[in-house]
Design a protein around this motif. Structure first.
Motif, PDB file in Angstrom:
ATOM      1  N   SER A 264       0.858  -1.189   0.000  1.00 29.41           N
ATOM      2  CA  SER A 264       0.000   0.000   0.000  1.00 29.41           C
ATOM      3  C   SER A 264       0.896   1.241   0.000  1.00 29.41           C
ATOM      4  CB  SER A 264      -0.924  -0.012   1.220  1.00 29.41           C
ATOM      5  OG  SER A 264      -0.160  -0.032   2.409  1.00 29.41           O
ATOM      6  N   CYS A 265       0.490   2.264  -0.755  1.00 29.17           N
ATOM      7  CA  CYS A 265       1.348   3.430  -1.005  1.00 29.17           C
ATOM      8  C   CYS A 265       1.744   4.126   0.303  1.00 29.17           C
ATOM      9  CB  CYS A 265       0.636   4.408  -1.932  1.00 29.17           C
ATOM     10  SG  CYS A 265       1.636   5.854  -2.308  1.00 29.17           S
ATOM     11  N   CYS A 268       0.623   8.183   0.075  1.00 37.92           N
ATOM     12  CA  CYS A 268      -0.745   8.656   0.273  1.00 37.92           C
ATOM     13  C   CYS A 268      -1.541   7.736   1.198  1.00 37.92           C
ATOM     14  CB  CYS A 268      -1.456   8.768  -1.072  1.00 37.92           C
ATOM     15  SG  CYS A 268      -1.645   7.174  -1.895  1.00 37.92           S
ATOM     16  N   GLY A 270      -2.801   5.002   0.460  1.00 33.33           N
ATOM     17  CA  GLY A 270      -3.788   4.204  -0.267  1.00 33.33           C
ATOM     18  C   GLY A 270      -4.853   5.030  -0.978  1.00 33.33           C
ATOM     19  N   LYS A 271      -4.847   6.351  -0.724  1.00 34.93           N
ATOM     20  CA  LYS A 271      -5.873   7.204  -1.344  1.00 34.93           C
ATOM     21  C   LYS A 271      -5.614   7.411  -2.837  1.00 34.93           C
ATOM     22  CE  LYS A 271      -6.409  10.100   2.703  1.00 34.93           C
ATOM     23  NZ  LYS A 271      -4.982  10.359   2.993  1.00 34.93           N
ATOM     24  N   GLY A 272      -4.370   7.334  -3.214  1.00 38.43           N
ATOM     25  CA  GLY A 272      -4.022   7.565  -4.620  1.00 38.43           C
ATOM     26  C   GLY A 272      -3.216   8.846  -4.784  1.00 38.43           C
ATOM     27  N   CYS A 273      -2.014   8.725  -5.367  1.00 37.66           N
ATOM     28  CA  CYS A 273      -1.173   9.903  -5.620  1.00 37.66           C
ATOM     29  C   CYS A 273      -0.329   9.611  -6.854  1.00 37.66           C
ATOM     30  CB  CYS A 273      -0.292  10.197  -4.409  1.00 37.66           C
ATOM     31  SG  CYS A 273       0.960   8.930  -4.096  1.00 37.66           S
ATOM     32  N   THR A 279      -3.460   4.461  -7.852  1.00 40.11           N
ATOM     33  CA  THR A 279      -4.062   3.174  -7.494  1.00 40.11           C
ATOM     34  C   THR A 279      -4.018   2.888  -5.997  1.00 40.11           C
ATOM     35  OG1 THR A 279      -1.976   1.984  -7.678  1.00 40.11           O
ATOM     36  CG2 THR A 279      -3.290   2.189  -9.687  1.00 40.11           C
ATOM     37  N   GLY A 280      -3.153   3.570  -5.283  1.00 34.44           N
ATOM     38  CA  GLY A 280      -3.004   3.297  -3.851  1.00 34.44           C
ATOM     39  C   GLY A 280      -2.054   2.136  -3.566  1.00 34.44           C
TER      40      GLY A 280
END
Ligand SMILES: [Zn+2]
Length: 349
Positions: A264-265, A268, A270-273, A279-280
């Motif tokens: 998971s990112c 961010c 997981g929100k997406g960046c 995609t997160g």
């Protein structure tokens, strides 16, 4: 003549008073005792004197000469001592001055990632093993379930040295060597860090030389759950406590089933960046359960033993972790880059 000597003596006394250093003293010596000195002049004049006068004047002259010599010598000693003292004074070390700066090398980001991964897996009971970079085709392909004619063996992709030897394409041959070398066929838990080579055209994300850390576990009752648990610990250690991982199906010849692992990112959450491309999730490595053919070829009974393997790219981990956007930076030995990395490392701490 006696008067001359008397006068010379008082002039000398006055002259020696004015001497302040060794150079001036040397001039004084030449002046009073040298071949063209006043004393020599007087001595020359003595030739015309009577024998008795000669004797008397000679005595006086010798006395004066000895006295001049001894005065010059004692002053010489005194001046030498003075000069030495002033030199010592001038060259005295000031211990309160700031020290000369010594440049100390830093740890290269790739080495740092490899060290971190090694430390983690050693703590979980793994051995760290290395193997040759010039490898047999047999260990690099054949024993990894890539028989002759397999598309992944394209000669255009690898640096072949002879028909049967090449610069290893991955660190997996170390797994083969370890399994073959383990005559008792006991369980195995290893990671193998090292350099690998592929005929890639170098660009921002590809390099013909790069690093890999492969992991291998072979034992009875090893399942995907063990693999997932292990990689979760790895992801949290490298990218932070709150990271999660997910598996996606994939294909590698030497594992079955094969998976791609995403984390998971960390940017961010997981929100997406832009780092995770919205995609997160970020792809970090490939893994899978060791293919039964590989186990059997290496002498392990695949009905009894199972295992998992994974391959980590230290370059990719370092690029993600430290925000490095060009893989070539790792190999150009540019001090500006390494210094920049040093700063990033401090901020992360
Ligand atoms: Zn993100």
């Amino acid at each position: 003549m006696k008067d001359e000597l008397q006068r010379l003596s008082s002039v000398f006394e006055a002259d020696i008073e004015k001497v302040t250093n060794l150079n001036e003293l040397n001039d004084l010596r030449v002046n009073y005792l040298g071949k063209k000195s006043k004393l020599q002049e007087i001595s020359n004049m003595m030739r015309d004197l009577s024998a008795e006068e000669k004797k008397e004047c000679g005595k006086l002259m010798n006395e004066l000469k000895t006295s001049i010599e001894s005065k010059i010598n004692s002053l010489k000693e005194e001046l030498e001592k003075k000069e030495l003292n002033s030199k010592l004074e001038k060259e005295r070390i000031d211990v309160t001055l700031p020290a000369t700066k010594i440049n100390v090398g830093g740890v290269h980001p790739i080495t740092k990632v490899i060290n971190d991964v090694e430390e983690l897996f050693i703590s979980m009971g793994y051995d760290v093993l290395e193997g040759p970079e010039v490898e047999k085709d047999l260990y690099n392909f054949e024993m990894l379930n890539l028989p002759k004619g397999h598309p992944a063996r394209d000669t255009q992709d690898s640096f072949y040295i002879t028909e049967d030897t090449l610069l290893r394409k991955q660190t997996s041959p170390v797994q083969v060597r370890t399994m073959l070398g383990n005559k008792e066929k006991t369980p195995i838990r290893i990671i193998c860090p090292g350099k690998t080579y592929r005929k890639d055209n170098d660009d921002a994300t590809h390099s013909h030389e790069f690093h890999q850390i492969e992991g291998l576990v072979v034992d009875t009752n090893i399942s995907m759950a063990d693999l997932k648990g292990t990689l979760e610990i790895f992801a949290k250690k490298m990218f932070g406590e709150n990271r999660e991982i997910r598996f996606r199906p994939s294909h590698f010849p030497f594992t079955e089933p094969s998976i791609e692992v995403d984390v998971s990112c960390f940017n961010c959450g997981g929100k997406g960046c832009n780092i995770c491309k919205g995609t997160g999730w970020i792809e970090i490595l490939g893994a899978g359960m060791v293919h039964p053919n590989v186990l059997n070829m290496c002498g392990y009974d695949s009905d009894k033993f199972t295992g998992f393997a994974f391959g980590i790219g230290p370059e990719r981990i370092a690029m993600l972790k430290y925000g490095i956007n060009d893989i070539r930076n790792f190999y150009i030995d540019d001090l500006r880059f390494l210094k920049e990395f040093d700063k990033v490392e401090k901020v992360l701490k």
